[in-house]
Design a protein around this motif. Structure first.
Motif, PDB file in Angstrom:
ATOM      1  N   ILE A   1      68.510  16.752  -0.188  1.00 48.52           N
ATOM      2  CA  ILE A   1      68.754  17.404   1.104  1.00 48.52           C
ATOM      3  C   ILE A   1      70.080  18.149   1.161  1.00 48.52           C
ATOM      4  N   GLY A   2      70.690  18.354   0.038  1.00 45.04           N
ATOM      5  CA  GLY A   2      71.981  19.024   0.011  1.00 45.04           C
ATOM      6  C   GLY A   2      71.880  20.539   0.102  1.00 45.04           C
ATOM      7  N   THR A   3      73.033  21.165  -0.015  1.00 39.93           N
ATOM      8  CA  THR A   3      73.157  22.617   0.037  1.00 39.93           C
ATOM      9  C   THR A   3      72.320  23.270  -1.056  1.00 39.93           C
ATOM     10  N   ILE A   4      71.712  24.393  -0.716  1.00 39.17           N
ATOM     11  CA  ILE A   4      70.966  25.200  -1.693  1.00 39.17           C
ATOM     12  C   ILE A   4      71.821  26.423  -1.993  1.00 39.17           C
ATOM     13  N   LYS A   5      72.138  26.610  -3.257  1.00 43.70           N
ATOM     14  CA  LYS A   5      72.957  27.758  -3.663  1.00 43.70           C
ATOM     15  C   LYS A   5      72.133  28.680  -4.550  1.00 43.70           C
ATOM     16  N   ASP A   6      72.491  29.943  -4.533  1.00 42.30           N
ATOM     17  CA  ASP A   6      71.912  30.936  -5.454  1.00 42.30           C
ATOM     18  C   ASP A   6      70.385  30.963  -5.438  1.00 42.30           C
ATOM     19  N   CYS A   7      69.826  31.166  -4.277  1.00 37.27           N
ATOM     20  CA  CYS A   7      68.373  31.286  -4.131  1.00 37.27           C
ATOM     21  C   CYS A   7      68.105  32.615  -3.441  1.00 37.27           C
ATOM     22  N   ASP A   8      67.296  33.444  -4.055  1.00 34.02           N
ATOM     23  CA  ASP A   8      67.068  34.761  -3.445  1.00 34.02           C
ATOM     24  C   ASP A   8      65.765  34.837  -2.634  1.00 34.02           C
ATOM     25  N   ASP A   9      65.178  33.707  -2.305  1.00 36.03           N
ATOM     26  CA  ASP A   9      63.979  33.667  -1.477  1.00 36.03           C
ATOM     27  C   ASP A   9      64.396  33.383  -0.034  1.00 36.03           C
ATOM     28  N   ARG A  10      64.621  34.434   0.734  1.00 36.12           N
ATOM     29  CA  ARG A  10      65.140  34.242   2.089  1.00 36.12           C
ATOM     30  C   ARG A  10      64.136  33.544   3.003  1.00 36.12           C
ATOM     31  N   GLU A  11      62.838  33.696   2.749  1.00 34.73           N
ATOM     32  CA  GLU A  11      61.851  32.967   3.544  1.00 34.73           C
ATOM     33  C   GLU A  11      61.934  31.471   3.269  1.00 34.73           C
ATOM     34  N   LEU A  12      62.170  31.094   2.037  1.00 36.60           N
ATOM     35  CA  LEU A  12      62.308  29.682   1.701  1.00 36.60           C
ATOM     36  C   LEU A  12      63.555  29.093   2.364  1.00 36.60           C
ATOM     37  N   LEU A  13      64.629  29.863   2.399  1.00 39.03           N
ATOM     38  CA  LEU A  13      65.849  29.393   3.057  1.00 39.03           C
ATOM     39  C   LEU A  13      65.631  29.262   4.566  1.00 39.03           C
ATOM     40  N   LEU A  14      64.845  30.159   5.146  1.00 42.89           N
ATOM     41  CA  LEU A  14      64.494  30.048   6.562  1.00 42.89           C
ATOM     42  C   LEU A  14      63.639  28.799   6.788  1.00 42.89           C
ATOM     43  N   LYS A  15      62.708  28.535   5.887  1.00 39.09           N
ATOM     44  CA  LYS A  15      61.881  27.330   5.998  1.00 39.09           C
ATOM     45  C   LYS A  15      62.760  26.083   5.947  1.00 39.09           C
ATOM     46  N   CYS A  16      63.796  26.133   5.137  1.00 41.24           N
ATOM     47  CA  CYS A  16      64.725  25.007   5.043  1.00 41.24           C
ATOM     48  C   CYS A  16      65.419  24.778   6.391  1.00 41.24           C
ATOM     49  N   LEU A  17      65.854  25.858   7.022  1.00 41.96           N
ATOM     50  CA  LEU A  17      66.487  25.756   8.342  1.00 41.96           C
ATOM     51  C   LEU A  17      65.505  25.175   9.360  1.00 41.96           C
ATOM     52  N   VAL A  18      64.286  25.654   9.361  1.00 44.37           N
ATOM     53  CA  VAL A  18      63.276  25.143  10.288  1.00 44.37           C
ATOM     54  C   VAL A  18      63.026  23.657  10.018  1.00 44.37           C
ATOM     55  N   ALA A  19      62.931  23.272   8.757  1.00 41.37           N
ATOM     56  CA  ALA A  19      62.724  21.859   8.406  1.00 41.37           C
ATOM     57  C   ALA A  19      63.870  20.993   8.926  1.00 41.37           C
ATOM     58  N   HIS A  20      65.092  21.500   8.806  1.00 43.03           N
ATOM     59  CA  HIS A  20      66.268  20.776   9.295  1.00 43.03           C
ATOM     60  C   HIS A  20      66.130  20.530  10.803  1.00 43.03           C
ATOM     61  N   GLU A  21      65.784  21.562  11.547  1.00 42.90           N
ATOM     62  CA  GLU A  21      65.695  21.426  13.001  1.00 42.90           C
ATOM     63  C   GLU A  21      64.466  20.624  13.427  1.00 42.90           C
ATOM     64  N   VAL A  22      63.359  20.758  12.724  1.00 42.04           N
ATOM     65  CA  VAL A  22      62.177  19.935  13.034  1.00 42.04           C
ATOM     66  C   VAL A  22      62.490  18.467  12.754  1.00 42.04           C
ATOM     67  N   ALA A  23      63.268  18.179  11.726  1.00 43.71           N
ATOM     68  CA  ALA A  23      63.664  16.793  11.447  1.00 43.71           C
ATOM     69  C   ALA A  23      64.438  16.218  12.640  1.00 43.71           C
ATOM     70  N   HIS A  24      65.320  17.019  13.242  1.00 45.39           N
ATOM     71  CA  HIS A  24      66.018  16.561  14.451  1.00 45.39           C
ATOM     72  C   HIS A  24      65.023  16.310  15.583  1.00 45.39           C
ATOM     73  N   HIS A  25      64.061  17.201  15.739  1.00 44.52           N
ATOM     74  CA  HIS A  25      63.052  17.041  16.793  1.00 44.52           C
ATOM     75  C   HIS A  25      62.282  15.729  16.602  1.00 44.52           C
ATOM     76  N   ILE A  26      61.796  15.491  15.410  1.00 41.05           N
ATOM     77  CA  ILE A  26      61.034  14.264  15.115  1.00 41.05           C
ATOM     78  C   ILE A  26      61.908  13.040  15.359  1.00 41.05           C
ATOM     79  N   GLN A  27      63.124  13.100  14.883  1.00 43.71           N
ATOM     80  CA  GLN A  27      64.079  12.000  15.046  1.00 43.71           C
ATOM     81  C   GLN A  27      64.271  11.651  16.520  1.00 43.71           C
ATOM     82  N   MET A  28      64.531  12.654  17.333  1.00 43.80           N
ATOM     83  CA  MET A  28      64.845  12.403  18.741  1.00 43.80           C
ATOM     84  C   MET A  28      63.601  12.113  19.592  1.00 43.80           C
TER      85      MET A  28
END
Length: 175
Positions: free
Chosen positions: A104-131
């Motif tokens: 779950i750490g930082t992702i460096k040097d990835c040129d797939d911007r959709e995948l990085l967006l999916k990572c952000l969404v996953a982070h926020e959905v994890a907060h939603h599920i948690q709360m």
């Protein structure tokens, strides 16, 4: 079963960008609703039942914006800022307490911007599920209160492990 999710598109967000965020949120919900994760929903105290995908869709609102603000995940909604997506960032920075975690750490040097967006969404959905579901889920009950605590990390780890990490490829150098 309805596949609709409540959503709100910011005035300066394109329909395609908004659809992509909603799609990723649905993928996260579909994954975390699998029986193996045993996420529970409170019906009437103290009754609980397994969270279904249909129930999860009804209980989340997805908002998109482009304001150079932080994204957010809470019990009722997630709000995703598309600044990094539009700027074609090649990394996804995590909080210092787990930035070096191998899953779950930082992702460096990835040129797939959709995948990085999916990572952000996953982070926020994890907060939603948690709360939203932490108080009713056996293994999350005791730790769901802390924003980036054990409950969050447990949920986020599963979303990253299944939906993001298998597809991370490093930036390709141009010769």
């Amino acid at each position: 079963m309805s596949s609709e999710i409540k959503s709100k598109r910011g005035h300066n967000v394109t329909p395609d960008e908004h659809k992509l965020v909603v799609k990723f949120a649905k993928q996260c919900l579909r994954e975390i609703c699998k029986k193996q994760y045993e996420v529970q929903i409170g019906v009437t105290y103290p009754k609980v039942q397994p969270l279904t995908y249909a129930d999860a869709l009804k209980r989340l609102q997805v908002e998109t914006k482009y304001r150079s603000q932080r994204s957010y995940g809470g019990a009722r909604r997630i709000s995703i800022d598309l600044k990094d997506y539009r700027n074609s960032c090649t990394s996804f920075h995590e909080y210092k307490s787990f930035e070096n975690d191998s899953v779950i750490g930082t992702i460096k040097d990835c040129d797939d911007r959709e995948l990085l967006l999916k990572c952000l969404v996953a982070h926020e959905v994890a907060h939603h599920i948690q709360m939203r579901y932490g108080p009713f889920t056996r293994y999350l009950k005791k730790t769901y209160h802390k924003p980036h605590g054990d409950a969050f990390k447990t949920i986020y780890r599963e979303l990253r492990r299944t939906l993001v990490n298998p597809y991370i490829e490093p930036v390709q150098e141009v010769a």
